[in-house]
Structure formats: C-alpha cells, structure tokens
Design an enzyme around this catalytic site. Structure first.
Site, PDB file in Angstrom:
ATOM      1  N   ASP A   3       0.820  -1.218   0.000  1.00  0.00           N
ATOM      2  CA  ASP A   3       0.000   0.000   0.000  1.00  0.00           C
ATOM      3  C   ASP A   3       0.850   1.263   0.000  1.00  0.00           C
ATOM      4  OD1 ASP A   3      -2.067  -1.775   0.263  1.00  0.00           O
ATOM      5  OD2 ASP A   3      -2.924  -0.876   2.069  1.00  0.00           O
ATOM      6  N   HIS A  54      -5.904   2.851  -4.587  1.00  0.00           N
ATOM      7  CA  HIS A  54      -5.886   3.120  -3.144  1.00  0.00           C
ATOM      8  C   HIS A  54      -6.213   4.599  -2.874  1.00  0.00           C
ATOM      9  CE1 HIS A  54      -5.142   1.961   0.925  1.00  0.00           C
ATOM     10  NE2 HIS A  54      -4.017   2.626   1.088  1.00  0.00           N
ATOM     11  N   HIS A  60      -5.309   9.551  -0.298  1.00  0.00           N
ATOM     12  CA  HIS A  60      -5.230   8.758   0.935  1.00  0.00           C
ATOM     13  C   HIS A  60      -6.035   9.367   2.092  1.00  0.00           C
ATOM     14  CE1 HIS A  60      -3.132   6.341   4.137  1.00  0.00           C
ATOM     15  NE2 HIS A  60      -3.118   5.454   3.160  1.00  0.00           N
ATOM     16  N   HIS A  96       3.653  -2.248   3.168  1.00  0.00           N
ATOM     17  CA  HIS A  96       3.601  -0.891   2.627  1.00  0.00           C
ATOM     18  C   HIS A  96       4.903  -0.589   1.898  1.00  0.00           C
ATOM     19  CE1 HIS A  96       0.498  -0.810   5.747  1.00  0.00           C
ATOM     20  NE2 HIS A  96      -0.029   0.217   5.111  1.00  0.00           N
TER      21      HIS A  96
END
Length: 245
Positions: A56, A107, A111, A201
């Site tokens: 991510d 994603h 964010h 991540h």
C-alpha cells in the site's frame, strides 16, 4: 401501571429494537455477507501453496524500486495499491511495476481516512485515469484507506466496477509502525498458510524494515514451496476450485 400501558411500552421497545438491529445490519453487513457476494476479499480457502503479497501507499522512488528488485529476484508477483498523487510523481515506477507483471490497484488519490461517497467516486476515478494514462491498464481492485469501510463505500466501489480487497486478519504486518525487522518476519512466517493475503507498505514513511524483512521472507516461503501470485490470480484460483467442486 395498567396492562394496556405495559403492552404499549413493550410494543415500543420491540419497534426500537428492530430498528436498531436493521440499522446495524445496514451499517456493516459483515465479512460472511461480503464473502458470499464476492464483493470483498480477505483471503481464500485453498490447499494450493499460493500467497498474495500486497503493498500500500506507493509508489516511492526508493522503496518501491527496491521491492521490485527483490520480487524479480525471487520470481514473485505482487499487487500494488497505488495512491494517485504518488503515481503522478513517479510514473516510471508505475509502468515498471505493470511491465514486470505485477497487478496495479486503486488506493484513492490523496489517501483520505474519512471520505464521503461522492468524494470516493472522485478519488477512484482520478486514480484510475492516472494509472490508465501511464500503463493503458484500468485497475479493478480497490483497498480502502486503513481498511476502513462501510456498506455505502463498498456499494460505491462496486458501482464503479471494483472488487474491494482487504487482507488476512492474521497477516497485517503493521510495518508502517516500524516494529523491527524480526517482528515483521515472525508475523508473516508464523501465520503463513495457503491463500493468505499479506499486507505490507511501500510508501508513506521509512520502509527499510519492510525491505529487510522481505529479504528473509521471500526465500524462506519459496523454500517452503509457496508461489507468490497477484490478487486477481488468487481470485481466479478460487473460482477454478469452485467449478471443480
């Protein structure tokens, strides 16, 4: 207190209870419901030794590049949940990830931890356009920021053509906290089983611990006979098993 009054209070209580039960169900139908509909994926039940690595918050010029090098070294495929504004900054890494056979997923653009349905649509659309503009590929997977979701968000994502992807509950490495390389390695190795979706991540902070952990995790899992697949490949494997059954 008369009998009629007691009956009236009981009826009111019953109506209120039904209302709140319905509200709770609407607010979060829960994992069994979404696994049944296929709208959300956490992991799959399989005997095949396959695992999906997911990353991510990238791309990041230093960490994503190093992770791609490691994945190539061990012939591993992964799924990258990309932040749109980062993709704008580092299009070469987005293209490299795609060209090397990894899956690109959405994603959001900026964010946000809290987002309205209208804003989610906008964020998904913008990031999709950026990824498509770089690669010619339109992502079909979406992971909510922080894993936070509600029914409205899932409905919005599904309406936009996405499958929502979470991760195996026992495979949240929490590498964003920088807990130490050993803790990340132990978390993955102790819990690994066929069909897992592991959360890492590649952006959002210092990810050197993640990279060093992968240097141990990848060869060890490969030694145990695991193959590293994308989320779409994981889903396809499940569908093929269901056809056989």
């Amino acid at each position: 207190m008369t009998r009629k009054y007691i009956l009236f209070l009981s009826l009111c209580f019953l109506i209120i209870s039904v209302f709140f039960i319905g509200l709770t169900t609407y607010a979060d139908k829960g994992r069994p419901y979404y696994e049944e509909t296929g709208e959300v994926v956490w992991d799959i039940n399989t005997k095949d030794k396959i695992i999906a690595l997911t990353f991510d918050d990238g791309p990041h010029p230093k960490y994503t590049a190093a992770i791609l090098d490691l994945l190539a070294k061990y012939d591993a495929k992964a799924t990258f949940f990309i932040i749109g504004k980062n993709a704008e900054k580092y299009p070469d890494l987005v293209l490299r990830s795609y060209s090397e056979g990894h899956e690109l997923a959405n994603h959001t653009y900026s964010h946000p931890f809290k987002v309205s349905v209208a804003e989610l649509h906008a964020q998904l659309r913008k990031t999709k356009e950026i990824i498509y503009g770089i690669t010619g590929f339109s992502p079909v997977l979406f992971r909510p920021v922080g894993g936070n979701y509600n029914d409205q968000m899932i409905n919005a994502a599904v309406k936009d053509g996405y499958k929502v992807v979470m991760w195996s509950w026992h495979q949240d490495t929490q590498d964003w906290k920088e807990p130490g390389v050993n803790k990340i390695v132990q978390k993955v190795m102790k819990g690994s089983k066929p069909g897992d979706v592991i959360l890492f991540h590649d952006g959002g902070g210092d990810r050197m611990q993640t990279i060093r952990a992968l240097e141990e995790i990848l060869p060890e899992l490969k030694k145990q006979g695991y193959t590293f697949v994308t989320i779409s490949e994981l889903i396809k494997s499940k569908q093929q098993q269901e056809k056989v059954q």
